[in-house]
Design an enzyme around this catalytic site. Structure first.
Site, PDB file in Angstrom:
ATOM      1  N   CYS A 153       0.767  -1.288   0.024  1.00  0.00           N
ATOM      2  CA  CYS A 153       0.117   0.092  -0.078  1.00  0.00           C
ATOM      3  C   CYS A 153       0.851   1.219  -0.116  1.00  0.00           C
ATOM      4  O   CYS A 153       1.592   1.640   0.819  1.00  0.00           O
ATOM      5  CB  CYS A 153      -0.756  -0.066   1.175  1.00  0.00           C
ATOM      6  SG  CYS A 153      -1.931   1.554   1.109  1.00  0.00           S
ATOM      7  N   CYS A 156      -0.674   4.007   2.304  1.00  0.00           N
ATOM      8  CA  CYS A 156      -0.476   3.875   3.643  1.00  0.00           C
ATOM      9  C   CYS A 156       1.054   4.045   4.050  1.00  0.00           C
ATOM     10  O   CYS A 156       1.350   4.679   5.145  1.00  0.00           O
ATOM     11  CB  CYS A 156      -0.634   2.439   3.860  1.00  0.00           C
ATOM     12  SG  CYS A 156      -2.354   1.728   3.503  1.00  0.00           S
ATOM     13  N   ASP A 157       2.091   3.663   3.171  1.00  0.00           N
ATOM     14  CA  ASP A 157       3.488   3.703   3.650  1.00  0.00           C
ATOM     15  C   ASP A 157       4.411   4.620   2.957  1.00  0.00           C
ATOM     16  O   ASP A 157       5.747   4.760   3.253  1.00  0.00           O
ATOM     17  CB  ASP A 157       4.010   2.153   3.614  1.00  0.00           C
ATOM     18  CG  ASP A 157       3.098   1.226   4.514  1.00  0.00           C
ATOM     19  OD1 ASP A 157       2.757   1.657   5.617  1.00  0.00           O
ATOM     20  OD2 ASP A 157       2.945  -0.066   4.185  1.00  0.00           O
TER      21      ASP A 157
END
Length: 330
Positions: A153, A156-157
């Site tokens: 992701c 997300c990261d």
């Protein structure tokens, strides 16, 4: 949809006759969607029972740092965040249980759900929050560096790799989108493509081509990742199996796998409408499925955003939809 009446004796022959339970609201799956649904359902006096599944807390339990969930000003680890949500759900009376749903019958009402092959739960409403599983390539070092440079992701990261070099694996729209997103954060982005062309739409291909710090590595396969505790590079095979096959080494700090997700919907697919990928279809602006009293929340129904906050939001919606469904039946 018409329901047949449920004969409570029409159960798994191996199930003890007394091993049956009636509940107002059953939540299948944990994670942000399941736990948020539980919080709202419990506060609405639905006395929810939550079946956590094989991975209590869901995908976020494999995430080291979560920096984009509101309320955690200093960030939080995925496991701690899930423990917090579970604790909050239990504070309002949610009965959280470890277990695995092995069979359902949504043709009856109340709905019949079997846990661990033996426990029968008759549920007036069912909220499905079983999520989706990211697809990985499956080589050993990919698993070794999970959460230490390997991610599925970028949204997300990606923040953790600002100014660094990363690689994205995949040739479809998801990979192209993740690569262009990361290009706005990172110094350089390698897009590793197994074939000699991108499967992404023409519009996404054009975006990749216009982004100067994306380098597309066509006809490359990942052999392994390496690094001292965290990803520091990848060994690739160019034109694997061909006479001119060569090994390529790239220095990277992050490795993003973008080859798709598999929604965990197979056990429900006999009764619920899904799209071609298996994501459960719901009514517009709702979590209602095609089966009255059955609701879907989180990544199980969301092929687009797949974020903790959007999952939590749909969990809230599912609990409110379930409460209204029950109120209308009174």
């Amino acid at each position: 949809m018409e329901f047949k009446s449920m004969n409570l004796k029409d159960t798994n022959p191996s199930t003890p006759e007394g091993d049956m339970e009636n509940v107002k609201c059953l939540i299948v799956g944990s994670g942000p969607a399941g736990y948020t649904a539980a919080i709202y359902a419990a506060r609405a006096n639905l006395n929810p029972v939550l079946i956590e599944g094989l991975q209590p807390g869901g995908q976020l339990t494999t995430t080291t740092e979560v920096d984009n969930f509101p309320g955690y000003a200093d960030g939080v680890t995925g496991p701690v965040m899930m423990a917090d949500l579970k604790k909050q759900a239990e504070r309002f009376g949610t009965d959280c249980r470890w277990g695995l749903v092995t069979e359902v019958d949504f043709s009856t009402y109340p709905h019949k759900v079997i846990v661990d092959g033996k426990k029968i739960i008759m549920a007036e409403t069912v909220i499905l929050a079983t999520g989706a599983t990211a697809k990985y390539l499956g080589f050993p070092t990919e698993e070794k560096y999970m959460g230490s440079g390997v991610s599925a992701c970028a949204t997300c990261d990606g923040f953790f790799y600002r100014g660094l070099d990363v690689a994205v694996v995949g040739g479809g729209d998801t990979a192209a989108e993740e690569a262009t997103y990361l290009a706005g954060l990172c110094k350089k982005v390698y897009l590793i493509v197994r074939k000699d062309y991108l499967r992404a739409s023409k519009a996404m291909q054009d975006r990749v081509a216009r982004t100067e710090n994306i380098e597309v590595l066509y006809e490359h396969n990942t052999k392994e990742l390496y690094g001292d505790g965290v990803v520091q590079g990848a060994k690739l095979i160019k034109r694997m199996g061909e006479a001119d096959e060569t090994e390529v080494d790239i220095k990277i700090d992050g490795y993003f796998v973008a080859i798709g997700h598999t929604p965990n919907s197979k056990i429900f697919s006999k009764y619920l409408k899904t799209d071609e990928q298996g994501y459960v279809l719901t009514e517009p602006d709702s979590t209602k499925t095609n089966v009255p009293g059955v609701f879907a929340a989180g990544d199980l129904k969301d092929p687009h955003y797949r974020q903790a906050i959007t999952s939590a939001g749909s969990g809230c919606m599912a609990a409110m939809d379930a409460e209204r469904f029950l109120s209308e039946r009174e």
